[in-house]
Design an enzyme around this catalytic site. Structure first.
Site, short mmCIF file in Angstrom:
data_model
loop_
_atom_site.label_atom_id
_atom_site.label_comp_id
_atom_site.label_asym_id
_atom_site.label_seq_id
_atom_site.Cartn_x
_atom_site.Cartn_y
_atom_site.Cartn_z
N HIS A 1 0.98 -37.55 90.45
CA HIS A 1 2.29 -37.99 89.96
C HIS A 1 2.22 -38.47 88.51
O HIS A 1 3.06 -38.10 87.68
CB HIS A 1 2.81 -39.12 90.85
CG HIS A 1 2.99 -38.72 92.28
ND1 HIS A 1 3.98 -37.84 92.69
CD2 HIS A 1 2.30 -39.05 93.39
CE1 HIS A 1 3.90 -37.67 94.00
NE2 HIS A 1 2.88 -38.37 94.46
O1 RIB Z 1 4.41 -43.21 93.50
C1 RIB Z 1 3.60 -42.75 92.45
C2 RIB Z 1 2.62 -43.79 92.03
O2 RIB Z 1 1.87 -44.13 93.17
C3 RIB Z 1 1.63 -43.29 90.96
O3 RIB Z 1 1.64 -44.16 89.84
C4 RIB Z 1 0.29 -43.28 91.64
O4 RIB Z 1 -0.71 -43.90 90.83
C5 RIB Z 1 0.50 -44.01 92.93
O5 RIB Z 1 0.02 -45.28 92.85
#
Ligand code: RIB
Ligand code: CA
Length: 312
Positions: free
Chosen positions: A238
């Site tokens: 992500h």
């Molecule tokens: O939901 C996405 C986030 O959750 C990202 O920043 C990833 O590092 C996880 O912690």
């Protein structure tokens, strides 16, 4: 001119991949990387960041911020990142220079480069919220804020309705969303559409490079965690997709929306609420990246990883 950025991270495997790419991307001038709790405890996040940047040893060493330790996080529904936050690779500790608090580094960096810096939030928004609380006038010198967080159509990961970053600190997320500054949200629904199969492991930089060694040690855990915890044969990164939204915004569909963040509710605290009523009552306050060219984004990521390998 390279784009001046601050990366705010809770490393975390995808955070670490984003940091490795950003430090070797000629289009970015990484002025600072600041740690936050979230994926891991604050102290671990700071240690991971120090170790990561120490090993990568980029041509231009950014300022590093230490995560605040006076934070309390809700119970994590699951841990995708391993006990150490980096897939169990237990990097050797590297205590780099300074070690100032993240909020101090953020504040100083914004003031040193007024209206020029993009704050890339890849973690809970605690650090930025604290800077805004300490000095509300900072909005005058912030360039732009790009946030990996929120959900465009309410499909979360921490809860059915909430993404992890907003789940960790709903009050901070609401604070940032309500502030009068240029904000772009890269929501989970969008970043979650970019997935990698096992063949990613053969496309990583060579083992003999410092970036390649870290990536090749770290990413197998991501595949195991996605399979065991999410039943998925592929992985999402992500934070890395959010970084591509900074370097290649043309690959994303953008719509300006009026949104706020729920801060109450066992199931909804941290939920991004968008006013989609026919007669909207809320004023538009942020850009939401609602979709992306997934193939082109993946290609950007592979090229960014190759650049990190070539630079180490
Ligand atoms: O939901 C996405 C986030 O959750 C990202 O920043 C990833 O590092 C996880 O912690
Ligand atoms: Ca993160």
């Amino acid at each position: 001119m390279p784009r001046k950025v601050i990366l705010d991270v809770d490393p975390g495997i995808d955070d670490a991949v984003a940091v490795a790419m950003a430090l070797f991307d000629p289009r970015l001038e990484v002025l600072a990387v600041t740690a936050s709790g979230g994926n891991v405890a604050p102290e671990q996040a700071t240690a991971n960041l120090q170790a990561l940047v120490g090993i990568l040893d980029p041509p231009r060493l950014p300022r590093l911020g230490a995560a605040p330790t006076d934070t309390s996080w809700p119970a994590k529904p699951f841990n995708m990142h391993g006990a150490d936050g980096l897939g169990g690779i237990d990097l050797p500790r590297a205590r780099l220079h300074g070690g100032h608090a993240s909020e101090k580094v953020i504040w100083e960096t914004f003031h040193a480069h007024p209206r020029e810096v993009t704050f890339v939030a890849l973690a809970p928004l605690t650090n930025l919220s604290r800077v805004l609380a300490r000095d509300p006038a900072i909005v005058e010198v912030v360039g732009e804020v790009v946030v990996a967080g929120g959900t465009a159509h309410g499909v979360g990961n921490a809860t059915p309705a909430v993404d992890f970053n907003f789940y960790c600190d709903p009050q901070a997320a609401r604070h940032v969303v309500r502030e009068p500054m240029a904000k772009t949200l890269v929501p989970l629904d969008t970043t979650g559409h970019v997935t990698f199969g096992f063949d990613l492991l053969e496309q990583l930089p060579r083992e003999s490079s410092r970036a390649g060694a870290i990536l090749r040690a770290m990413l197998p855990h991501a595949f195991r965690a996605h399979r065991q915890l999410l039943g998925s044969e592929g992985i999402s990164l992500h934070d890395v997709v959010a970084l591509v939204a900074v370097t290649n915004p043309e690959l994303f569909e953008r719509s300006t929306v009026a949104a706020d963040v729920e801060t109450g509710g066992e199931l909804t605290a941290g939920m991004l609420v968008v006013d989609r009523r026919t007669v909207r009552q809320w004023r538009p306050n942020l850009d939401l990246l609602t979709a992306c060219d997934t193939a082109a984004v993946k290609d950007c990521i592979l090229r960014g990883l190759a650049a990190a390998g070539a630079g180490t």
